[in-house]
Each structure stands twice: as structure tokens, then as C-alpha cells.
Design an enzyme around this catalytic site. Structure first.
Site, PDB file in Angstrom:
ATOM      1  N   ASP A  22      13.750   0.573   2.536  1.00 38.38           N
ATOM      2  CA  ASP A  22      13.856   1.317   1.282  1.00 38.38           C
ATOM      3  C   ASP A  22      15.313   1.657   0.980  1.00 38.38           C
ATOM      4  O   ASP A  22      16.105   1.883   1.904  1.00 38.38           O
ATOM      5  CB  ASP A  22      13.012   2.604   1.408  1.00 38.38           C
ATOM      6  CG  ASP A  22      12.753   3.246   0.062  1.00 38.38           C
ATOM      7  OD1 ASP A  22      12.989   2.599  -0.969  1.00 38.38           O
ATOM      8  OD2 ASP A  22      12.316   4.410   0.050  1.00 38.38           O
ATOM      9  N   ASN A  70       4.529  -2.941  -6.027  1.00 36.81           N
ATOM     10  CA  ASN A  70       5.804  -3.467  -6.544  1.00 36.81           C
ATOM     11  C   ASN A  70       5.621  -4.392  -7.752  1.00 36.81           C
ATOM     12  O   ASN A  70       6.561  -4.636  -8.503  1.00 36.81           O
ATOM     13  CB  ASN A  70       6.592  -4.205  -5.453  1.00 36.81           C
ATOM     14  CG  ASN A  70       7.219  -3.289  -4.425  1.00 36.81           C
ATOM     15  OD1 ASN A  70       7.481  -3.676  -3.287  1.00 36.81           O
ATOM     16  ND2 ASN A  70       7.475  -2.041  -4.815  1.00 36.81           N
TER      17      ASN A  70
HETATM   18  C1  FPP Z   1      12.891  -1.084  -1.555  1.00 43.18           C
HETATM   19  O1  FPP Z   1      14.060  -0.690  -2.183  1.00 43.18           O
HETATM   20  C2  FPP Z   1      12.879  -2.501  -1.292  1.00 43.18           C
HETATM   21  C3  FPP Z   1      11.994  -3.394  -1.827  1.00 43.18           C
HETATM   22  C4  FPP Z   1      10.961  -3.010  -2.787  1.00 43.18           C
HETATM   23  C5  FPP Z   1      12.016  -4.800  -1.522  1.00 43.18           C
HETATM   24  C6  FPP Z   1      12.509  -5.190  -0.168  1.00 43.18           C
HETATM   25  C7  FPP Z   1      13.286  -6.423  -0.315  1.00 43.18           C
HETATM   26  C8  FPP Z   1      14.359  -6.771   0.415  1.00 43.18           C
HETATM   27  C9  FPP Z   1      14.844  -5.993   1.532  1.00 43.18           C
HETATM   28  C10 FPP Z   1      15.140  -7.985   0.115  1.00 43.18           C
HETATM   29  C11 FPP Z   1      14.456  -9.277   0.247  1.00 43.18           C
HETATM   30  C12 FPP Z   1      13.525  -9.401   1.406  1.00 43.18           C
HETATM   31  C13 FPP Z   1      13.350 -10.526   2.093  1.00 43.18           C
HETATM   32  C14 FPP Z   1      12.335 -10.606   3.141  1.00 43.18           C
HETATM   33  C15 FPP Z   1      14.187 -11.700   1.843  1.00 43.18           C
HETATM   34  P1  FPP Z   1      13.939  -0.004  -3.611  1.00 43.18           P
HETATM   35  O2  FPP Z   1      14.192  -1.054  -4.626  1.00 43.18           O
HETATM   36  O3  FPP Z   1      12.631   0.686  -3.755  1.00 43.18           O
HETATM   37  O4  FPP Z   1      15.107   1.023  -3.545  1.00 43.18           O
HETATM   38  P2  FPP Z   1      15.200   2.432  -4.270  1.00 43.18           P
HETATM   39  O5  FPP Z   1      14.069   3.288  -3.731  1.00 43.18           O
HETATM   40  O6  FPP Z   1      16.541   2.941  -3.867  1.00 43.18           O
HETATM   41  O7  FPP Z   1      15.082   2.173  -5.742  1.00 43.18           O
END
Ligand code: FPP
Length: 243
Positions: A22, A70
Site C-alpha cells: 500500500d 480495485n
Molecule cells: C496500493 O497502493 C497498491 C495497489 C492497489 C496495487 C499494487 C501494485 C503494485 C505494487 C505494482 C505492480 C505489481 C506487480 C505485481 C507488478 P495505492 O494505489 O492504494 O496507494 P495509496 O493508498 O497511497 O493511494
């Protein structure tokens, strides 16, 4: 797989680590960048952590890469995440082969775009006979959805006469979940300071140790991983019993 002895400063290595990655969006915002650049940097952390876990002798690593919820994000962000996933699979398969890592995926995978499913299938097939760490990507995954799918599968088994209703217990139910081939996680890491499960592995984390760090996922690397494992080594796990 044979497990290396823990590095000197680590008392014990969890057999299975699960991670809620996250903070990509906040990382980008802090830099005045687009959210997608946070995800790109997050993919680099994935690379580091997969390598780190494999080097330390972790047997299973489950990464929450895309949740059922998501899909509600803006279309451009979803598309960027799917592209990033495909790129990761393409670029990292040779490294997984080199490091003897076996790739698996859990979730409602049929909801992913076809190109993504094809790339995923290819990477899973290519790495299928590797005997080192198993990397499990949770994609279009939700814990409640998994439990519902598990109940449907149980009912089908009973209706077909393959299972006697009286035999259903936690172990039997576990065999109907996406995670039936893996042990429950020993350690659950969540980055960015949030203290929530967010629909991740609801059934499986009953006795998992939680570790929450303020670090945002793009800033999480091998050293932060060691820190989490060090904290895990100081926990006293009793599984509801007494010490
Ligand atoms: C949460 O951060 C992250 C995600 C919803 C997606 C996870 C994806 C990755 C780590 C990159 C790609 C993964 C792979 C396996 C190649 P957020 O967007 O919710 O962050 P925030 O809470 O700060 O908005």
C-alpha cells in the site's frame, strides 16, 4: 526445498509471508507525480522483495497485487496496472527461472483482460517445475469472494456425493479455497501505516502475525523486509494456547 539457516540477525524465517502493498499513490503524490508512476516504482519494490524473500529461504510469498475492489478505480489507472502486470510477467520470468521461483496466482483470474490472462498463464507454465520459493500473486482477489466461491464448491461436492456434509470442518473447507495448496501465512506485512485487512486472506490469517510499517510500498526494499522478519522473530506465537 532445503531452507538456509537464518541470517545471523534473524531468529527465524517465516515459511509464508503475505504482503498488502500500500502507498503507491501517496508516494507519487508526495513527488507531484501521477499515481501510475507510484505503481511503476512499486513494481521495483516487488522485484526487490521477491529476490530478498527467495535469498532468505522464505517458501511462499503472497502479494496483494489487485483486489476485487480495485476495479472501481479510474479506468486509466486500472489499465496502467494491467499493463504493468504484463510487463512484470514478461520481464521477470527469466529472473524467476534463474532464481528457481515458481509463480502461481489466486483470485477471480477470469476477470482479468485476456492479454493479461495469457501472459500470466505463460509465466505460470514456464516456472511450474521450479522448486524454490513459490510467488503467489493475488489478482482480482477478495477474501469474501474466495469464501463464497469456496462455499459453492463445497455445496457442489456434497450434491455430487463426493463429500458427506457431516465431514465438513476447517481443514475440509480450506481444501475448497484458492489457497488450498499453500500453508497459512506466518507473517502479514502492510505498508503505509494502514491497520486494515482490506479483504485480504480473511480465512487464512487467523493466527498470522501482523507487521505494519509507515514506509510506503515504493520505499519498501530488502532492508525493510529484514526489519519485518526481525520483528517476527521476537513474537511469541501461541495459536490460542499457552506459552
Ligand atoms: C496500493 O497502493 C497498491 C495497489 C492497489 C496495487 C499494487 C501494485 C503494485 C505494487 C505494482 C505492480 C505489481 C506487480 C505485481 C507488478 P495505492 O494505489 O492504494 O496507494 P495509496 O493508498 O497511497 O493511494
Amino acid at each position: 526445498m532445503s531452507r538456509p539457516t537464518p541470517a545471523d540477525d534473524l531468529k527465524s524465517i517465516p515459511r509464508h509471508i503475505a504482503i498488502i502493498m500500500d502507498g503507491n499513490g501517496r508516494w507519487a503524490k508526495e513527488r507531484g507525480q501521477m499515481r501510475t508512476s507510484g505503481h511503476r516504482k512499486g513494481a521495483e519494490s516487488v522485484r526487490q522483495v521477491v529476490e530478498g524473500c527467495s535469498e532468505l529461504g522464505v517458501e511462499y510469498l503472497t502479494l496483494y497485487a489487485f483486489s476485487s475492489e480495485n476495479w472501481k478505480r479510474p479506468k486509466v489507472e486500472v489499465a496502467a496496472l494491467m499493463k504493468l502486470l504484463q510487463k512484470f510477467l514478461r520481464d521477470e520470468t527469466p529472473t524467476m527461472m534463474q532464481n528457481n521461483v515458481r509463480l502461481q496466482a489466486i483470485g477471480r483470474l477470469h476477470d482479468l483482460p485476456e492479454a493479461c490472462q495469457a501472459e500470466l498463464h505463460q509465466a505460470v507454465q514456464t516456472t511450474a517445475t521450479n522448486t524454490g520459493m513459490t510467488l503467489i500473486l493475488a489478482l482480482s482477489y477478495g477474501g469474501r469472494e474466495e469464501i463464497i466461491d469456496g462455499i459453492k464448491s463445497l455445496i457442489e461436492s456434497v450434491e455430487k456425493g463426493h463429500l458427506d456434509k457431516a465431514m465438513i470442518d476447517g481443514d475440509v473447507f480450506g481444501k475448497h479455497l484458492y489457497t488450498r495448496y499453500y500453508p497459512d501465512p506466518d507473517l502479514l506485512i502492510r505498508t503505509s501505516g494502514e491497520m486494515r485487512l482490506s479483504n485480504f486472506l480473511l480465512w487464512q490469517v487467523s493466527y498470522t502475525e501482523f507487521y505494519v510499517t509507515q514506509k510506503l510500498w515504493p520505499d519498501f526494499g530488502k532492508e525493510e523486509l529484514r526489519e519485518a522478519i526481525r520483528a517476527y522473530g521476537n513474537r511469541h506465537r501461541r495459536f490460542g494456547g499457552v506459552a
